[in-house]
Design an enzyme around this catalytic site. Structure first.
Site, PDB file in Angstrom:
ATOM      1  N   LYS A  49     -11.595  58.368  37.622  1.00 22.75           N
ATOM      2  CA  LYS A  49     -11.482  57.213  36.732  1.00 22.75           C
ATOM      3  C   LYS A  49     -12.878  56.622  36.576  1.00 22.75           C
ATOM      4  O   LYS A  49     -13.457  56.119  37.541  1.00 22.75           O
ATOM      5  CB  LYS A  49     -10.541  56.155  37.293  1.00 22.75           C
ATOM      6  N   PHE A 121     -11.901  62.515  27.592  1.00 22.39           N
ATOM      7  CA  PHE A 121     -10.783  62.875  28.466  1.00 22.39           C
ATOM      8  C   PHE A 121      -9.491  63.188  27.710  1.00 22.39           C
ATOM      9  O   PHE A 121      -8.472  63.476  28.327  1.00 22.39           O
ATOM     10  CB  PHE A 121     -10.525  61.802  29.526  1.00 22.39           C
ATOM     11  N   LYS A 197      -2.887  55.422  36.811  1.00 22.57           N
ATOM     12  CA  LYS A 197      -4.154  55.135  37.472  1.00 22.57           C
ATOM     13  C   LYS A 197      -3.905  54.859  38.947  1.00 22.57           C
ATOM     14  O   LYS A 197      -2.904  54.253  39.319  1.00 22.57           O
ATOM     15  CB  LYS A 197      -4.874  53.959  36.813  1.00 22.57           C
TER      16      LYS A 197
END
Length: 281
Positions: A49, A121, A197
């Site tokens: 991330k 991404f 996440k």
């Protein structure tokens, strides 16, 4: 322009129009929070991330997730083809404040932008699973062959222990955490478990409602912020600020991101600490 792009995406390109007075919000995928009890890690592709600024390439413009134009230099976007890409503008780990200063400037500084990369991404397509989209954007970035355009590497893990080791290794190097893409999910705008996440802490946004003066070494500087979160709960944040941020704190009415570790018995974020001010693009 690029054969496989035309073959797979010619019908599905995102079309976004801009006016001089308003931004059009692009259809982006938003993340939920990872829950090990609800997720089969085998179903997901995992990547770092990046603590950067979300940037969508519409095929002709680079915009924020809210549709506001990012004033990147012409050379920065020139290699990008007429396809929809999703990614993150990024410099290096733990450099968000510097990056936001570079990106929010309407007159781009070439030398500063040479420190920025576009970490791609996703290559959104409503008909393809993410596993195929990953192959597509990786192939595209290879063909573009520009140093500042990079493909985010995706990995597979067979259990949560492997995932934890991977995240711990990244966090030890200064990374923010990891992202998990559901491999078989097609692209659909909005928040869902198709994107998750995982961080060593939780984070959220809140609006600044008051400043409290500092004491001791922080005399004549900011001591703490009083903020109000999305649930209407008000609380203080007194840590996480640099000396410069204490001298020039986020304005009342601005939105900040804070991190925390669960909640107290009174429903307040536990160990709340300032992360950064939301970029006002």
């Amino acid at each position: 322009m690029i054969t496989f792009i035309k073959k797979h995406l010619s019908v599905f390109l995102l079309v976004i129009s801009f006016s001089s007075t308003a931004a059009v919000t692009p259809d982006v995928l938003l993340a939920n929070v990872y829950d090990a009890d609800k997720v089969n890690i085998n179903d997901y592709l995992v990547s770092e991330k990046y603590d950067g600024i979300r940037a969508i390439w519409t095929g002709s413009k680079l915009v924020t997730r809210n549709g506001h134009l990012i004033h990147a230099p012409v050379w920065f976007t020139a290699p990008l083809p007429d396809v929809w890409l999703d990614g993150e503008l990024w410099t290096k780990r733990q450099d968000f404040a510097n990056l936001s200063g570079i990106v929010r400037t309407h007159q781009p500084n070439d030398s500063e932008w040479h420190t920025v990369s576009y970490q791609v991404f996703d290559m959104p397509d409503a008909t393809l699973p993410f596993s195929q989209r990953y192959q597509n954007y990786a192939s595209l970035v290879t063909q573009i062959n520009a140093e500042h355009i990079r493909a985010v590497k995706q990995r597979r893990f067979t259990d949560n222990h492997q995932l934890s080791l991977f995240m711990d290794e990244l966090v030890a190097k200064g990374a923010e955490g990891v992202m998990l893409h559901l491999a078989l999910a097609t692209h659909k705008a909005g928040r869902s478990d198709a994107l998750l996440k995982l961080k060593p802490y939780l984070d959220a946004e809140a609006v600044v409602v008051a400043h409290f003066p500092g004491k001791g070494k922080y005399k004549n500087m900011l001591g703490a912020l009083k903020v109000r979160n999305a649930e209407g709960v008000e609380f203080k944040i007194g840590s996480g600020f640099s000396d410069k941020q204490r001298q020039f704190p986020p304005a009342i009415g601005s939105t900040i991101t804070y991190k925390y570790h669960g909640f107290t018995k009174n429903g307040l974020p536990r160990f709340a600490s300032f992360l950064h001010e939301r970029v006002p693009l």
